[in-house]
Design a protein around this motif. Structure first.
Motif, PDB file in Angstrom:
ATOM      1  N   SER A  61       0.829  -1.211   0.000  1.00  0.00           N
ATOM      2  CA  SER A  61       0.000   0.000   0.000  1.00  0.00           C
ATOM      3  C   SER A  61       0.861   1.257   0.000  1.00  0.00           C
ATOM      4  CB  SER A  61      -0.912   0.016   1.229  1.00  0.00           C
ATOM      5  OG  SER A  61      -0.149   0.202   2.412  1.00  0.00           O
ATOM      6  N   PHE A 195      -3.710   3.417   7.792  1.00  0.00           N
ATOM      7  CA  PHE A 195      -4.735   4.294   7.226  1.00  0.00           C
ATOM      8  C   PHE A 195      -4.220   5.716   6.983  1.00  0.00           C
ATOM      9  CE2 PHE A 195      -7.692   1.119   9.239  1.00  0.00           C
ATOM     10  CZ  PHE A 195      -8.198   0.646   8.039  1.00  0.00           C
ATOM     11  N   CYS A 198      -1.625   4.851   3.778  1.00  0.00           N
ATOM     12  CA  CYS A 198      -1.986   3.953   2.672  1.00  0.00           C
ATOM     13  C   CYS A 198      -2.278   4.744   1.399  1.00  0.00           C
ATOM     14  CB  CYS A 198      -3.203   3.124   3.068  1.00  0.00           C
ATOM     15  SG  CYS A 198      -3.808   2.037   1.762  1.00  0.00           S
ATOM     16  N   GLN A 199      -1.721   4.274   0.282  1.00  0.00           N
ATOM     17  CA  GLN A 199      -1.945   4.916  -1.010  1.00  0.00           C
ATOM     18  C   GLN A 199      -2.775   4.040  -1.959  1.00  0.00           C
ATOM     19  OE1 GLN A 199       1.651   6.708  -2.712  1.00  0.00           O
ATOM     20  NE2 GLN A 199       2.601   6.678  -0.673  1.00  0.00           N
ATOM     21  N   ASP A 200      -3.465   3.051  -1.394  1.00  0.00           N
ATOM     22  CA  ASP A 200      -4.274   2.141  -2.200  1.00  0.00           C
ATOM     23  C   ASP A 200      -5.663   2.038  -1.566  1.00  0.00           C
ATOM     24  OD1 ASP A 200      -5.517  -0.300  -3.179  1.00  0.00           O
ATOM     25  OD2 ASP A 200      -3.573  -0.848  -4.018  1.00  0.00           O
ATOM     26  N   ASP A 201      -6.644   2.674  -2.192  1.00  0.00           N
ATOM     27  CA  ASP A 201      -7.992   2.718  -1.621  1.00  0.00           C
ATOM     28  C   ASP A 201      -8.624   1.333  -1.507  1.00  0.00           C
ATOM     29  OD1 ASP A 201      -7.818   5.440  -1.370  1.00  0.00           O
ATOM     30  OD2 ASP A 201      -8.881   5.872  -3.236  1.00  0.00           O
ATOM     31  N   GLU A 202      -8.356   0.460  -2.477  1.00  0.00           N
ATOM     32  CA  GLU A 202      -8.948  -0.887  -2.427  1.00  0.00           C
ATOM     33  C   GLU A 202      -8.445  -1.666  -1.226  1.00  0.00           C
ATOM     34  OE1 GLU A 202     -10.260  -2.374  -6.807  1.00  0.00           O
ATOM     35  OE2 GLU A 202      -8.110  -2.536  -6.354  1.00  0.00           O
ATOM     36  N   ALA A 204      -7.250  -0.332   1.544  1.00  0.00           N
ATOM     37  CA  ALA A 204      -7.787   0.321   2.731  1.00  0.00           C
ATOM     38  C   ALA A 204      -9.221  -0.119   2.979  1.00  0.00           C
ATOM     39  CB  ALA A 204      -7.710   1.832   2.571  1.00  0.00           C
ATOM     40  N   ASN A 205     -10.020  -0.201   1.933  1.00  0.00           N
ATOM     41  CA  ASN A 205     -11.416  -0.606   2.089  1.00  0.00           C
ATOM     42  C   ASN A 205     -11.535  -2.056   2.544  1.00  0.00           C
ATOM     43  OD1 ASN A 205     -12.407   1.895   1.332  1.00  0.00           O
ATOM     44  ND2 ASN A 205     -12.503   1.365  -0.840  1.00  0.00           N
ATOM     45  N   LYS A 208     -10.723  -2.149   6.211  1.00  0.00           N
ATOM     46  CA  LYS A 208     -11.865  -1.592   6.965  1.00  0.00           C
ATOM     47  C   LYS A 208     -12.993  -2.616   7.082  1.00  0.00           C
ATOM     48  CE  LYS A 208     -11.060   3.259   5.776  1.00  0.00           C
ATOM     49  NZ  LYS A 208     -11.500   4.425   4.945  1.00  0.00           N
TER      50      LYS A 208
END
Length: 212
Positions: A61, A195, A198-202, A204-205, A208
């Motif tokens: 990430s 969080f 992190c540079q990767d939204d997928e 991170a999601n 979560k």
């Protein structure tokens, strides 16, 4: 550079000593240190298997640039971290290991033995390991005349690992027992580091979804 320190259950009691020596070296170099593993024996329980998952999430990430991990012998942590895409972990017992890993292999993680040989002067060995791991030109080669083939081989190793681990990283992560991943990401300090950086939204999601 952002550096994550992660320690597992068998050596958690040594975390303050290791963290102190890491900060002693990293702070003057303007590196940010994140203590994301166990801070003592009463912290949430992690094994070296969890450390591999944590390291892979942080590296892939781009939340951190470098990971310092370990266990009693360092061997389990090294194997666990190297299982994952994008993580290139060396085994380090002394400062010369750190220097040669930096110069020749130019990886992004080190596994230390926090029990083996951890006696009188252990804090000095840690300080000197961190100095050699975090200073100097990475991938400069040793001896210098060997730089070209060493750089070439490091690139080939990356290509081979990418070929062996063909799947998308998130798909690989989802194929791991979710309970293992959930435990790995449950620490408050890990979550803050992950969080916030992190540079990767997928990714991170997905994390979560496991802790919600």
């Amino acid at each position: 550079m952002k550096i994550a320190l992660m320690m597992e259950n068998s050596q958690a009691g040594k975390n303050p000593t290791v963290l102190e020596q890491l900060n002693k070296v990293a702070t003057p170099l303007k590196h940010d240190v994140f203590n994301v593993g166990m801070s003592d024996e009463n912290d949430h329980h992690l094994t070296y298997i969890h450390l591999g998952i944590m390291a892979s999430l942080l590296i892939n990430s781009k939340a951190v640039d470098f990971v310092i991990a370990g266990c009693g012998t360092g061997q389990g942590a090294m194997m666990s971290l190297n299982l994952h895409p994008g993580v290139y972990c060396g085994y380090c017992l002394d400062p010369s290991d750190a220097f040669l890993f930096n110069q020749i292999n130019n990886g992004n993680a080190l596994a230390l033995a926090f029990a083996k040989g951890f006696g009188w002067g252990a804090e000095l060995n840690l300080e000197y390991i961190f100095e050699k791991a975090l200073t100097g030109e990475r991938g400069a080669g040793y001896p210098i005349e060997r730089k070209a083939p060493q750089v070439a081989n490091a690139g080939i190793l990356s290509e081979v690992k990418a070929a062996v681990l063909k799947d998308n990283y998130l798909d690989i992560l989802k194929s791991i027992d979710p309970s293992l991943v959930k435990t790995a990401v449950s620490g408050e300090r890990f979550q803050t580091c992950f969080f916030d950086n992190c540079q990767d939204d997928e990714l991170a999601n997905y994390v979560k979804s496991l802790i919600s």
